[in-house]
Design a protein around this motif. Structure first.
Motif, PDB file in Angstrom:
ATOM      1  N   LYS A  15      11.468  53.189   3.557  1.00 34.04           N
ATOM      2  CA  LYS A  15      10.563  52.149   4.059  1.00 34.04           C
ATOM      3  C   LYS A  15      11.195  51.404   5.231  1.00 34.04           C
ATOM      4  O   LYS A  15      10.543  51.144   6.245  1.00 34.04           O
ATOM      5  CB  LYS A  15      10.229  51.160   2.939  1.00 34.04           C
ATOM      6  N   ILE A  16      12.499  51.068   5.074  1.00 29.19           N
ATOM      7  CA  ILE A  16      13.204  50.366   6.144  1.00 29.19           C
ATOM      8  C   ILE A  16      13.277  51.249   7.393  1.00 29.19           C
ATOM      9  O   ILE A  16      13.061  50.795   8.520  1.00 29.19           O
ATOM     10  CB  ILE A  16      14.623  49.974   5.686  1.00 29.19           C
ATOM     11  N   ASN A  52      11.207  53.621   8.219  1.00 24.07           N
ATOM     12  CA  ASN A  52       9.865  53.697   8.821  1.00 24.07           C
ATOM     13  C   ASN A  52       9.527  52.431   9.600  1.00 24.07           C
ATOM     14  O   ASN A  52       8.899  52.488  10.660  1.00 24.07           O
ATOM     15  CB  ASN A  52       8.821  53.947   7.731  1.00 24.07           C
ATOM     16  N   ILE A  53       9.951  51.279   9.034  1.00 27.59           N
ATOM     17  CA  ILE A  53       9.693  50.000   9.719  1.00 27.59           C
ATOM     18  C   ILE A  53      10.438  49.959  11.049  1.00 27.59           C
ATOM     19  O   ILE A  53       9.893  49.535  12.074  1.00 27.59           O
ATOM     20  CB  ILE A  53      10.111  48.814   8.822  1.00 27.59           C
ATOM     21  N   ALA A  55       8.852  49.712  14.696  1.00 27.83           N
ATOM     22  CA  ALA A  55       9.229  48.627  15.611  1.00 27.83           C
ATOM     23  C   ALA A  55       9.660  49.185  16.968  1.00 27.83           C
ATOM     24  O   ALA A  55       9.318  48.631  18.020  1.00 27.83           O
ATOM     25  CB  ALA A  55      10.359  47.802  14.994  1.00 27.83           C
TER      26      ALA A  55
END
Length: 238
Positions: A16-17, A19-20, A24
């Protein structure tokens, strides 16, 4: 079993991190690209507006020797004196273009007379066209780098430093050495340009108007870079 669950949860969190972070980065790249596109469109619009409503005079010396540079200034003075009378009653850019085009051979003749008087035998070529200019300051008016329509007078090899001014509106015919342009000439500029263009070239040096300074720098940077790239490409294929 609990260790496996914790491992899976940790792995999911890492993904998830990741992908974030990827999202960004993509958003940042798209934002920069969008800003560049908007800035480039603005710079092109400003340059097009200035080019369509101004006519510049560009006198290029044979070389950078003291004698050739002094000769350039004498040729400039003779051209300005001649065109001052011809353009005295012109208030329209199209009329000014017509007058200049009709007097190209006379401009060459006058220039040749000055050259011969100074015991030189250089050729002279006078032409109307669109030419690249760096950023130039004339009194309290600043014109950003870009492509402008101009009367270009080339003396001899045309390998020396150049001199410029604006024929329409008639900045050439006033004394801007004291750093200010008369209000009457600014009014001519104001009637020829859009409010944004006029504000850009008359307040670009005002430290209190930060937004205008930034917009001027955007035009200067993008158009200046474009001129350099075009010049480099042209030199490659000569």
């Amino acid at each position: 079993m609990s260790k496996v669950v914790l491992f899976l949860k940790s792995n999911q969190l890492s993904k998830k991190i990741e992908n974030i972070v990827k999202l960004a980065v993509i958003v940042l790249i798209l934002s920069v690209l969008a800003a560049w596109i908007v800035s480039n469109i603005y710079a092109e619009d400003v340059n097009a507006g200035l080019s369509q409503n101004l006519i510049r005079l560009h006198v290029i010396a044979n070389s950078d020797s003291d004698a050739d540079q002094a000769l350039k200034l004498q040729v400039r003075d003779a051209i300005i004196e001649y065109m001052k009378g011809k353009l005295a009653n012109s208030k329209d850019i199209d009329e000014t273009k017509t007058i200049i085009n009709n007097n190209l051979r006379n401009i060459e003749k006058i220039s040749q007379e000055v050259i011969a008087k100074n015991n030189f035998s250089y050729s002279v070529n006078a032409a109307m066209g669109n030419y690249d200019f760096p950023t130039k300051v004339y009194g309290d008016i600043s014109l950003p780098a870009g492509r402008y329509e101009a009367l270009r007078v080339v003396i001899g090899e045309g390998a020396g430093a150049n001199w410029w001014c604006v024929l329409f509106p008639p900045l050439c015919f006033i004394d801007a050495t004291h750093g200010t342009i008369p209000d009457s000439v600014k009014n001519d500029l104001k009637s020829s340009l859009s409010p944004e263009e006029f504000r850009l070239i008359t307040t670009a040096e005002n430290d209190d108007d930060i937004p205008i300074k930034i917009r001027f720098k955007v035009v200067e940077l993008l158009q200046g870079s474009k001129i350099k790239v075009t010049g480099a490409i042209n030199r490659m294929f000569r």
